[in-house]
Write a protein that holds these residues in place. Structure first.
Motif, PDB file in Angstrom:
ATOM      1  N   SER A 273      14.927 -26.077  16.642  1.00  0.00           N
ATOM      2  CA  SER A 273      15.855 -26.039  15.504  1.00  0.00           C
ATOM      3  C   SER A 273      15.357 -26.961  14.406  1.00  0.00           C
ATOM      4  O   SER A 273      14.728 -27.986  14.682  1.00  0.00           O
ATOM      5  CB  SER A 273      17.252 -26.513  15.958  1.00  0.00           C
ATOM      6  OG  SER A 273      18.171 -26.513  14.875  1.00  0.00           O
TER       7      SER A 273
ATOM      8  N   GLY B 275      29.472 -29.365  12.757  1.00  0.00           N
ATOM      9  CA  GLY B 275      30.332 -30.481  12.388  1.00  0.00           C
ATOM     10  C   GLY B 275      31.310 -30.058  11.304  1.00  0.00           C
ATOM     11  O   GLY B 275      31.008 -29.185  10.491  1.00  0.00           O
TER      12      GLY B 275
ATOM     13  N   LYS C 126      17.851 -30.734  21.244  1.00  0.00           N
ATOM     14  CA  LYS C 126      17.927 -29.817  20.096  1.00  0.00           C
ATOM     15  C   LYS C 126      17.178 -30.419  18.919  1.00  0.00           C
ATOM     16  O   LYS C 126      17.397 -31.599  18.593  1.00  0.00           O
ATOM     17  CB  LYS C 126      19.400 -29.599  19.731  1.00  0.00           C
ATOM     18  CG  LYS C 126      19.666 -28.713  18.519  1.00  0.00           C
ATOM     19  CD  LYS C 126      21.163 -28.401  18.418  1.00  0.00           C
ATOM     20  CE  LYS C 126      21.497 -27.456  17.284  1.00  0.00           C
ATOM     21  NZ  LYS C 126      21.630 -28.107  15.993  1.00  0.00           N
TER      22      LYS C 126
ATOM     23  N   HIS D 296      17.866 -27.617  12.190  1.00  0.00           N
ATOM     24  CA  HIS D 296      19.230 -27.868  11.722  1.00  0.00           C
ATOM     25  C   HIS D 296      19.613 -26.878  10.614  1.00  0.00           C
ATOM     26  O   HIS D 296      20.360 -27.202   9.698  1.00  0.00           O
ATOM     27  CB  HIS D 296      19.341 -29.306  11.211  1.00  0.00           C
ATOM     28  CG  HIS D 296      20.618 -30.002  11.574  1.00  0.00           C
ATOM     29  ND1 HIS D 296      20.714 -30.875  12.621  1.00  0.00           N
ATOM     30  CD2 HIS D 296      21.864 -29.959  11.022  1.00  0.00           C
ATOM     31  CE1 HIS D 296      21.957 -31.341  12.691  1.00  0.00           C
ATOM     32  NE2 HIS D 296      22.665 -30.806  11.739  1.00  0.00           N
TER      33      HIS D 296
ATOM     34  N   GLY E 217      20.733 -19.332  18.767  1.00  0.00           N
ATOM     35  CA  GLY E 217      21.898 -19.970  18.163  1.00  0.00           C
ATOM     36  C   GLY E 217      22.097 -19.427  16.753  1.00  0.00           C
ATOM     37  O   GLY E 217      21.129 -19.156  16.045  1.00  0.00           O
TER      38      GLY E 217
HETATM   39  C1  LIG Z   1      28.058 -26.572   8.418  1.00  0.00           C
HETATM   40  C2  LIG Z   1      27.085 -26.964   9.487  1.00  0.00           C
HETATM   41  C3  LIG Z   1      27.336 -28.084  10.292  1.00  0.00           C
HETATM   42  C4  LIG Z   1      26.457 -28.414  11.320  1.00  0.00           C
HETATM   43  N1  LIG Z   1      26.745 -29.474  12.148  1.00  0.00           N
HETATM   44  C5  LIG Z   1      25.937 -29.738  13.200  1.00  0.00           C
HETATM   45  C6  LIG Z   1      26.300 -30.756  14.144  1.00  0.00           C
HETATM   46  O1  LIG Z   1      27.353 -31.364  14.074  1.00  0.00           O
HETATM   47  N2  LIG Z   1      25.420 -30.999  15.157  1.00  0.00           N
HETATM   48  C7  LIG Z   1      24.226 -30.315  15.300  1.00  0.00           C
HETATM   49  O2  LIG Z   1      23.467 -30.573  16.233  1.00  0.00           O
HETATM   50  N3  LIG Z   1      23.890 -29.331  14.421  1.00  0.00           N
HETATM   51  C8  LIG Z   1      24.712 -29.032  13.399  1.00  0.00           C
HETATM   52  N4  LIG Z   1      24.386 -28.016  12.539  1.00  0.00           N
HETATM   53  C9  LIG Z   1      23.178 -27.221  12.781  1.00  0.00           C
HETATM   54  C10 LIG Z   1      23.519 -26.009  13.665  1.00  0.00           C
HETATM   55  O3  LIG Z   1      23.894 -26.426  14.960  1.00  0.00           O
HETATM   56  C11 LIG Z   1      22.327 -25.056  13.779  1.00  0.00           C
HETATM   57  O4  LIG Z   1      21.204 -25.778  14.235  1.00  0.00           O
HETATM   58  C12 LIG Z   1      21.992 -24.366  12.454  1.00  0.00           C
HETATM   59  O5  LIG Z   1      23.169 -23.995  11.785  1.00  0.00           O
HETATM   60  C13 LIG Z   1      21.141 -23.145  12.735  1.00  0.00           C
HETATM   61  O6  LIG Z   1      20.756 -22.515  11.572  1.00  0.00           O
HETATM   62  P1  LIG Z   1      21.532 -21.243  10.954  1.00  0.00           P
HETATM   63  O7  LIG Z   1      22.748 -21.790  10.284  1.00  0.00           O
HETATM   64  O8  LIG Z   1      20.559 -20.674  10.010  1.00  0.00           O
HETATM   65  O9  LIG Z   1      21.896 -20.340  12.100  1.00  0.00           O
HETATM   66  C14 LIG Z   1      25.266 -27.649  11.519  1.00  0.00           C
HETATM   67  C15 LIG Z   1      25.021 -26.541  10.705  1.00  0.00           C
HETATM   68  C16 LIG Z   1      25.920 -26.176   9.709  1.00  0.00           C
HETATM   69  C17 LIG Z   1      25.640 -24.944   8.890  1.00  0.00           C
END
Ligand SMILES: Cc1cc2nc3c(=O)[nH]c(=O)nc-3n(C[C@H](O)[C@H](O)[C@H](O)COP(=O)(O)O)c2cc1C
Length: 357
Positions: A232, A79, A210, A234, A286
Motif C-alpha cells: 500500500s 480514519g 501495511k 496509503h 483493499g
Molecule cells: C479517507 C481515508 C482515510 C484513511 N485512513 C487510514 C487509516 O486510518 N489507517 C490506515 O492504515 N490507512 C488509512 N487510509 C488508507 C487506506 O486504508 C487504503 O490504504 C487506501 O485508501 C487504498 O487506496 P484507495 O483509496 O485507492 O483504494 C485511509 C484512506 C482514506 C481514503
C-alpha cells in the motif's frame, strides 16, 4: 438503495458530501502524483482473454486468516469514516458482515474498537497507529485480542503525517485531528523492525504489515514471521511520487514466494481492477475510497449494495476473460499497455464527467 452501477454510487457520494469531506476522501499528498499513478498503474494492464472455457459457474470465494471472503476483497482502515456516514466504523462492520468479507478497522475513527467489537461481534482486524509508548501499545493489542479481533495491522507508511494540500488550503482538520506536522507522531515516527519483532514475540495474533512497497521489505516481513504482507502507499496520501501499488505487486509476490498472503490496495475501484490484481498474484484487494464513497452514498445499505455490484463485476470480468475460478487468474491473462485516458482518482468512473463532474 436505488443505484445499479458504481457510477451512480460515486455520484450520490459527491452529492451527499460537503467540499471539505469530499476533498479529505479523494485527495492525496503534495502533487497527488502517487494518487494518480495508482490509477495509471491499474489502467496500464489489459486482458488477454481466453475463450471457450465453460464459465456457466464462476467461483470467486476465498479466505483470509481463516475468515471466508465472498469475494477476494477487504475493506481497509479509513480514519474519520464517521465524516462520510455518522455510524462510522460500526456501519462498515455491519455491511461487511451482511455481505461476507473482512474489515480492517482504523484506530482513528468512531465508535472505538471495543464498542464496535461489542456491537458487531465477528472476525475483524484492528489497525493501530502508535500514539503511546510500548506499554501503551501492548495494552491496546491485549485489549484488541480480548475484544475478539482476529488480526492486528501495523501501518508502516505513516511514520509522519503527509502534507495533504487540499485539506491544508481549506484549513480542514479531519475528525481524527491529524494534520501535517502534528505532534502526536513521535511514537509512530520511532517505530522500527524491532516493533514488529516485539509484537510477534509477545502476542499470539496474526500480524499484518501495511505499507510495503518493495521486495526486500516484503522478504524481511516473511523472515520475521509477519502473517500478511500488505502492499500500500496509503492511496497516494502519504509519500508522493511512489510507484503504483499494482506495479509493486510482481516484485513483492516474487519475494514472498507464497509464504504468506499478499494484500494490495491503491487505485482499485472496479471488479476488473480486482481481477487484474489477482492475476498478478494478490490474494485479496483493499478498496479504500470505494469504501468511503459507498459510505457517503448511504452508509451500511449502500456499502452492501456496492459490494454486490462489485461481485457482479468481478464474476462478469472473470467469465469474459475465460476464467471460472481464482486459480485460473494468472499473469498470462494480462499484458501491459498505455492507458487510453488520463488517470485521476475517479477515472474508473468516466461517465461522471459526462454527467457534470
Ligand atoms: C479517507 C481515508 C482515510 C484513511 N485512513 C487510514 C487509516 O486510518 N489507517 C490506515 O492504515 N490507512 C488509512 N487510509 C488508507 C487506506 O486504508 C487504503 O490504504 C487506501 O485508501 C487504498 O487506496 P484507495 O483509496 O485507492 O483504494 C485511509 C484512506 C482514506 C481514503
Amino acid at each position: 438503495m436505488k443505484f445499479l452501477t458504481l457510477h451512480e454510487m460515486a455520484k450520490q457520494a459527491r452529492q451527499n458530501l460537503a467540499r471539505g469531506e469530499w476533498d479529505y476522501l479523494i485527495g492525496g499528498a503534495d502533487t497527488e502524483s502517487a494518487l494518480r499513478r495508482n490509477r495509471h498503474g491499474v489502467d496500464s494492464w489489459v486482458f488477454r482473454p481466453r475463450i471457450l472455457n465453460d464459465v456457466s459457474s464462476v467461483q470467486c470465494e476465498s479466505q483470509l486468516l481463516g475468515t471466508p471472503l465472498r469475494i477476494p476483497v477487504v475493506m481497509p482502515p479509513i480514519g474519520s469514516i464517521q465524516a462520510f456516514a455518522p455510524e462510522g466504523g460500526e456501519a462498515v462492520a455491519q455491511a461487511v458482515q451482511d455481505f461476507g468479507i473482512l474489515q480492517i478497522l482504523s484506530s482513528v475513527c468512531t465508535p472505538d474498537f471495543v464498542t464496535v467489537a461489542q456491537r458487531v461481534p465477528g472476525p475483524r482486524i484492528y489497525q493501530l497507529y502508535l500514539v503511546g509508548d510500548q506499554s501503551w501499545m501492548d495494552d491496546t493489542i491485549a485489549q484488541a485480542i480480548d475484544s475478539g479481533y482476529t488480526g492486528f495491522c501495523l501501518t508502516a507508511d505513516t511514520q509522519v503525517y503527509s502534507r495533504r494540500e487540499r485539506d491544508i488550503i481549506k484549513r480542514y482538520v479531519p475528525a481524527s485531528g491529524r494534520v501535517a506536522g502534528g505532534g502526536d507522531f513521535q511514537y509512530q515516527a520511532s517505530m522500527t523492525w524491532d516493533t514488529v519483532a516485539h509484537v510477534k514475540k509477545k502476542f499470539d495474533i496474526p500480524l499484518i504489515v501495511k505499507g510495503v512497497n518493495v521486495g526486500e521489505d516484503a522478504k524481511r516481513c516473511v523472515d520475521m514471521g509477519v502473517d500478511v504482507v500488505y502492499i500500500s502507499n496509503h492511496g497516494g496520501r502519504q509519500l508522493d511520487h511512489t510507484r503504483s501499488c499494482i506495479d509493486a505487486l510482481p516484485e513483492v509476490v516474487a519475494a514472498v514466494a507464497g509464504a504468506v498472503p499478499v494484500l494490495v490496495d491503491g487505485g482499485f475501484m472496479r471488479g476488473a481492477d480486482v481481477v487484474k490484481a489477482l492475476c498478478l498474484g494478490a490474494d485479496a484487494v483493499g478498496m479504500g475510497r470505494f469504501e468511503g464513497l459507498a459510505m457517503a452514498a448511504g452508509g451500511r445499505a449502500a456499502l452492501v449494495k456496492a459490494l454486490e455490484i462489485l461481485e457482479h463485476e468481478i464474476k462478469t470480468t472473470m467469465a469474459l476473460a475465460g476464467a471460472n475460478s481464482l486459480d485460473q487468474l494468472t499473469p498470462e491473462l494480462l499484458e501491459r499497455t498505455l492507458p487510453i485516458t488520463p488517470a485521476h482518482v475517479l477515472s474508473a468512473f468516466p461517465l461522471l464527467e459526462e454527467t457534470g463532474y
